[in-house]
Motif scaffolding. Structure first.
Motif, PDB file in Angstrom:
ATOM      1  N   GLN A  31      -6.376   1.928   2.350  1.00 40.69           N
ATOM      2  CA  GLN A  31      -6.480   2.570   3.666  1.00 40.69           C
ATOM      3  C   GLN A  31      -7.924   2.782   4.096  1.00 40.69           C
ATOM      4  O   GLN A  31      -8.216   2.807   5.288  1.00 40.69           O
ATOM      5  CB  GLN A  31      -5.726   3.901   3.646  1.00 40.69           C
ATOM      6  N   ARG A  49       2.825   0.856   6.736  1.00 40.93           N
ATOM      7  CA  ARG A  49       2.625   1.796   5.630  1.00 40.93           C
ATOM      8  C   ARG A  49       3.276   3.140   5.947  1.00 40.93           C
ATOM      9  O   ARG A  49       3.926   3.748   5.081  1.00 40.93           O
ATOM     10  CB  ARG A  49       1.135   1.992   5.379  1.00 40.93           C
ATOM     11  N   ASP A  61      -3.468   2.768  -2.792  1.00 41.76           N
ATOM     12  CA  ASP A  61      -3.223   3.117  -1.395  1.00 41.76           C
ATOM     13  C   ASP A  61      -4.481   3.713  -0.767  1.00 41.76           C
ATOM     14  O   ASP A  61      -4.830   3.399   0.386  1.00 41.76           O
ATOM     15  CB  ASP A  61      -2.061   4.101  -1.307  1.00 41.76           C
ATOM     16  N   SER A  98       0.823  -1.203   0.000  1.00 37.27           N
ATOM     17  CA  SER A  98       0.000   0.000   0.000  1.00 37.27           C
ATOM     18  C   SER A  98       0.860   1.257   0.000  1.00 37.27           C
ATOM     19  O   SER A  98       0.629   2.190  -0.777  1.00 37.27           O
ATOM     20  CB  SER A  98      -0.932  -0.007   1.217  1.00 37.27           C
TER      21      SER A  98
END
Length: 297
Positions: A129, A175, A125, A117
């Motif tokens: 998320q 991340r 991404d 990600s």
């Protein structure tokens, strides 16, 4: 020019000692009184779990019903005459097994998710998320209970339920670390010389986020054991007659709280000591692997 990987901050700090970074980190952990004490406690618990079969059979009934702590039964017996010390030791085996497997599975999957990600960015991404946000919006124990209710309650179901809880937390942390690492000059240099995305992730970014992964594993172990005990207490984890700490508290512990309080006291102490030892050791590991935190205390 040969392609090189920039060392992580913790590795750079340990490099000056001339020892292997893992050995140097272990020495620093043992030099800490908290780290050494926590490690000794956990080693004793692990040895007790490994050699639990040496003691009495946790399933064997006897005529010594509801006998208090004594020389023959240090933790007393339950209403079926089963030795509580043996059941607590076998309960340690289940709790540690679930804790280690769930932590390893959750951190590995979460780290891979966070790595992909953070490195991919863009819409992938963003979508990733938002899914993490949706999972984090549900309380962890509630999420585990939903998973355990859908499938057959048991130790295996409990492991997967805990993994489901750990994954989004670990993915979010890794991340963030990847977003910081991928902005370094050596990553851009790798792109310039023609390194592919997979090589950049595995050769340049992953080695520099190993420290956060290890920190997460050390800190969530205690939480995993606590969740396992909570699931067993609510009837969604280990099932009778399996000697599980949470099940011992829920079953005999509540039933004989006034008549035989040792049935609840010793499993509760075992949970408290184990979780506290893992949490304290996790704090020490975090301080050792992240020198920036050590200077702030």
């Amino acid at each position: 020019m040969a392609e090189q990987t920039a060392p992580a901050p913790a590795i750079r700090e340990f490099a000056g000692s001339g020892r292997h970074p893992a050995l140097d980190a272990s020495i620093r952990i043992f030099r800490s009184p908290v780290g050494a004490t926590s490690t000794v406690v956990l080693v004793v618990l692990i040895l007790g779990a490994v050699f639990a079969d040496v003691g009495a059979d946790p399933y064997q009934s006897s005529r010594d019903v509801l006998v208090g702590p004594s020389a023959s039964h240090p933790f007393g017996t339950d209403d079926l005459g089963r030795d509580q010390l043996s059941r607590v030791m076998h309960g340690a085996r289940i709790s540690l097994w679930v804790g280690f497997l769930a932590t390893a599975g959750g951190c590995i999957v979460g780290a891979a998710w966070g790595l992909l990600s953070g490195f991919a960015g863009s819409w992938l991404d963003l979508l990733s998320q938002r899914l993490v946000d949706a999972m984090l919006a549900i309380p962890g124990l509630v999420l585990a209970l939903i998973f355990a209710a859908v499938f057959t309650p048991g130790v295996t179901t409990g492991i997967f339920a805990i993994i489901l809880i750990i994954i989004p937390f670990n993915a979010r942390v890794i991340r963030s670390a990847v977003l910081a690492v991928k902005e370094n000059v050596y990553v851009e240099a790798a792109r310039v010389i023609g390194a592919g995305p997979m090589r950049i992730m595995l050769r340049h970014i992953l080695p520099n986020v190993v420290a956060p992964i290890l920190i997460m594993m050390s800190t969530v172990l205690g939480a995993a054991i606590l969740i396992e005990a909570g699931l067993a207490f609510l009837g969604m984890g280990a099932q009778p007659p399996t000697p599980s700490w949470g099940l011992m508290l829920s079953d005999k512990g509540r039933q004989f709280m006034e008549l035989a309080p040792w049935l609840a006291i010793f499993p509760a102490i075992a949970i408290m000591v184990t979780v506290l030892a893992f949490n304290l050791l996790g704090d020490v590991v975090r301080d050792v692997l992240d020198p920036r935190l050590r200077g702030s205390r």
